[in-house]
Design a protein around this motif. Structure first.
Motif, PDB file in Angstrom:
ATOM      1  N   MET A  86      -1.454   0.114  -3.332  1.00  0.00           N
ATOM      2  CA  MET A  86      -1.598   0.433  -1.905  1.00  0.00           C
ATOM      3  C   MET A  86      -1.322  -0.827  -1.087  1.00  0.00           C
ATOM      4  O   MET A  86      -1.877  -1.890  -1.371  1.00  0.00           O
ATOM      5  CB  MET A  86      -3.022   0.940  -1.629  1.00  0.00           C
ATOM      6  N   ASN A  87      -0.443  -0.731  -0.082  1.00  0.00           N
ATOM      7  CA  ASN A  87      -0.129  -1.894   0.731  1.00  0.00           C
ATOM      8  C   ASN A  87      -1.107  -2.013   1.906  1.00  0.00           C
ATOM      9  O   ASN A  87      -1.962  -1.151   2.130  1.00  0.00           O
ATOM     10  CB  ASN A  87       1.325  -1.833   1.225  1.00  0.00           C
ATOM     11  N   TRP A  88      -0.927  -3.100   2.677  1.00  0.00           N
ATOM     12  CA  TRP A  88      -1.895  -3.376   3.728  1.00  0.00           C
ATOM     13  C   TRP A  88      -1.901  -2.313   4.821  1.00  0.00           C
ATOM     14  O   TRP A  88      -2.965  -1.976   5.358  1.00  0.00           O
ATOM     15  CB  TRP A  88      -1.637  -4.753   4.344  1.00  0.00           C
ATOM     16  N   ASN A  89      -0.739  -1.778   5.166  1.00  0.00           N
ATOM     17  CA  ASN A  89      -0.703  -0.740   6.192  1.00  0.00           C
ATOM     18  C   ASN A  89      -1.569   0.452   5.813  1.00  0.00           C
ATOM     19  O   ASN A  89      -2.204   1.080   6.671  1.00  0.00           O
ATOM     20  CB  ASN A  89       0.738  -0.283   6.419  1.00  0.00           C
ATOM     21  N   GLN A  90      -1.599   0.776   4.541  1.00  0.00           N
ATOM     22  CA  GLN A  90      -2.451   1.869   4.073  1.00  0.00           C
ATOM     23  C   GLN A  90      -3.915   1.431   3.997  1.00  0.00           C
ATOM     24  O   GLN A  90      -4.812   2.206   4.318  1.00  0.00           O
ATOM     25  CB  GLN A  90      -1.967   2.338   2.697  1.00  0.00           C
ATOM     26  N   MET A  91      -4.143   0.182   3.578  1.00  0.00           N
ATOM     27  CA  MET A  91      -5.518  -0.308   3.429  1.00  0.00           C
ATOM     28  C   MET A  91      -6.252  -0.383   4.758  1.00  0.00           C
ATOM     29  O   MET A  91      -7.429  -0.041   4.849  1.00  0.00           O
ATOM     30  CB  MET A  91      -5.510  -1.681   2.764  1.00  0.00           C
ATOM     31  N   GLN A  92      -5.570  -0.842   5.795  1.00  0.00           N
ATOM     32  CA  GLN A  92      -6.277  -1.020   7.064  1.00  0.00           C
ATOM     33  C   GLN A  92      -6.712   0.318   7.655  1.00  0.00           C
ATOM     34  O   GLN A  92      -7.643   0.381   8.466  1.00  0.00           O
ATOM     35  CB  GLN A  92      -5.418  -1.804   8.046  1.00  0.00           C
ATOM     36  N   ALA A  93      -6.066   1.408   7.211  1.00  0.00           N
ATOM     37  CA  ALA A  93      -6.477   2.736   7.659  1.00  0.00           C
ATOM     38  C   ALA A  93      -7.801   3.156   7.033  1.00  0.00           C
ATOM     39  O   ALA A  93      -8.408   4.156   7.452  1.00  0.00           O
ATOM     40  CB  ALA A  93      -5.387   3.761   7.321  1.00  0.00           C
ATOM     41  N   LEU A  94      -8.282   2.398   6.029  1.00  0.00           N
ATOM     42  CA  LEU A  94      -9.558   2.703   5.397  1.00  0.00           C
ATOM     43  C   LEU A  94     -10.745   2.344   6.280  1.00  0.00           C
ATOM     44  O   LEU A  94     -11.851   2.855   6.078  1.00  0.00           O
ATOM     45  CB  LEU A  94      -9.692   1.950   4.065  1.00  0.00           C
ATOM     46  N   VAL A  95     -10.537   1.442   7.240  1.00  0.00           N
ATOM     47  CA  VAL A  95     -11.646   0.953   8.066  1.00  0.00           C
ATOM     48  C   VAL A  95     -12.109   2.064   9.000  1.00  0.00           C
ATOM     49  O   VAL A  95     -11.355   2.512   9.879  1.00  0.00           O
ATOM     50  CB  VAL A  95     -11.214  -0.276   8.888  1.00  0.00           C
TER      51      VAL A  95
END
Length: 383
Positions: free
Chosen positions: A1-10
């Protein structure tokens, strides 16, 4: 999972976390499900159960609700990863059966740094997360541990130059609320006292004010000085201490910004001694240190060009410089993972990419309290 996907976890305020996606983003957290904890401090059970309870407590806190979007990202990932190293630091006493995870905070900061770097997280956010993880338990005992050789005020002063104490206190409170233990109320009181001390010392949400950089550095190195009164500095060498993984661009930076200055380099020392990378490092270090001592005795400006990856390794060079009254600027450089490996693959070096990645377990970035000035020459980083 890249950062663009990870930041959507917040999660936004009022939203619930998606723990399945969190595990997808950080598969190493699956190991937390099978990692036990000492029941005296964690009656809730395994590390993953505790982690979820901490995140839930954080999301319900006034600190999270009042935070900016960037601060929410820092707090969320710090809470999610704060115990990421417990699975590899767990020890069980063979006599008493008590469970411990010594060093999990410091090692967890390194693990989180690698995970977020590989995902492409912004430098400033990543380092804010890692700095919180490295000291996330300090508010538990800062005002009570008589074994500590420094005062609680000194501790909050130093921490304020490394991170935002507001966020540290918020993480510590969530960490304590997200568990079952007999002394929860007492420790929560300690965290609130930690907050009040930082407010009283003028460093709750801002670095402690010092009259100048040398006074600040001397104070953090143990000198009996007051932040408001300057300490005279005997002129010495002006040293630029480079820091960063191999192939991060240190040599190029030195050629561009410090042309004409003497350079102390372990790589140059190896070449002069006919050694390969990793061969008789002690001999190469001794050769480089002798050169540094000669320059320091003459109070000449120079560059100390090395990886200086861990705090321990930097301390050896810094202690020597400060013993001779040097003024030190640390310059840290970094590249994205793919670019770093591409550059290293093109270099004329005996250091393989595999060996380079093996160095990451020592990856501790310099913090502002280590030198007169610390500069992060990284895209998206504040000086």
């Amino acid at each position: 999972m890249n950062w663009n996907q990870m930041q959507a976890l917040v999660p936004a305020p009022g939203q619930a976390p998606d723990y399945a996606r969190c595990l997808e983003a950080f598969p190493v957290l699956e190991q937390a499900k099978a990692t036990p904890q000492e029941p005296r401090y964690h009656g809730e059970g395994d590390v993953w159960t505790h982690t979820c309870m901490v995140v839930d407590a954080l999301l319900q806190s006034a600190d999270y609700l009042a935070a900016t979007p960037n601060e929410r990202g820092v707090l969320f990932f710090a809470a999610l990863l704060h115990d990421v190293a417990k699975h590899r630091t767990t020890v069980v006493d063979p006599v008493t059966g008590r469970i411990g995870q010594p060093g999990h905070s410091r090692k967890g900061a390194v693990d989180a740094r690698i995970l977020l770097w590989e995902a492409g997280a912004p430098f400033a956010l990543r380092e804010a997360v890692c700095r919180l993880i490295a000291v996330h338990q300090v508010p538990f005992y800062c005002l009570e541990d008589a074994r500590r050789s420094v005062s609680p005020a000194w501790t909050v002063h130093e921490l304020s130059w490394q991170l935002d104490i507001r966020l540290l206190a918020a993480l510590a409170e969530a960490d304590m609320r997200g568990r079952i233990c007999a002394d929860q109320a007492r420790v929560l009181d300690s965290i609130e006292l930690f907050r009040e001390l930082a407010r009283d010392e003028g460093c709750y949400g801002a670095p402690k004010a010092f009259v100048d950089a040398h006074t600040r550095l001397s104070y953090f190195r143990g000198a009996d000085v007051h932040p408001d009164y300057p300490l005279f500095q005997t002129p010495g060498s002006k040293v630029t201490l480079m820091c960063g993984l191999p192939a991060s661009g240190k040599d190029s930076w030195v050629r561009e910004h410090r042309q004409g200055l003497p350079v102390v380099s372990y790589d140059d020392a190896r070449e002069a001694l006919g050694l390969k990378h990793g061969e008789n490092d002690g001999k190469a270090a001794h050769h480089a240190t002798d050169m540094a001592k000669a320059l320091l005795r003459e109070a000449r400006p120079f560059v100390w060009n090395a990886t200086h990856l861990s705090r321990q390794m930097r301390s050896k060079a810094l202690d020597l410089c400060y013993a001779y009254g040097a003024e030190v600027r640390i310059v840290y450089l970094e590249q994205p993972r793919d670019e770093l490996l591409r550059r290293n693959g093109k270099r004329d070096t005996t250091l393989s990419n595999k060996a380079l990645l093996g160095m990451l377990h020592r990856w501790e970035l310099p913090v502002p309290s280590e030198a007169h000035e610390v500069r992060y020459e990284v895209e998206g980083a504040a000086a």
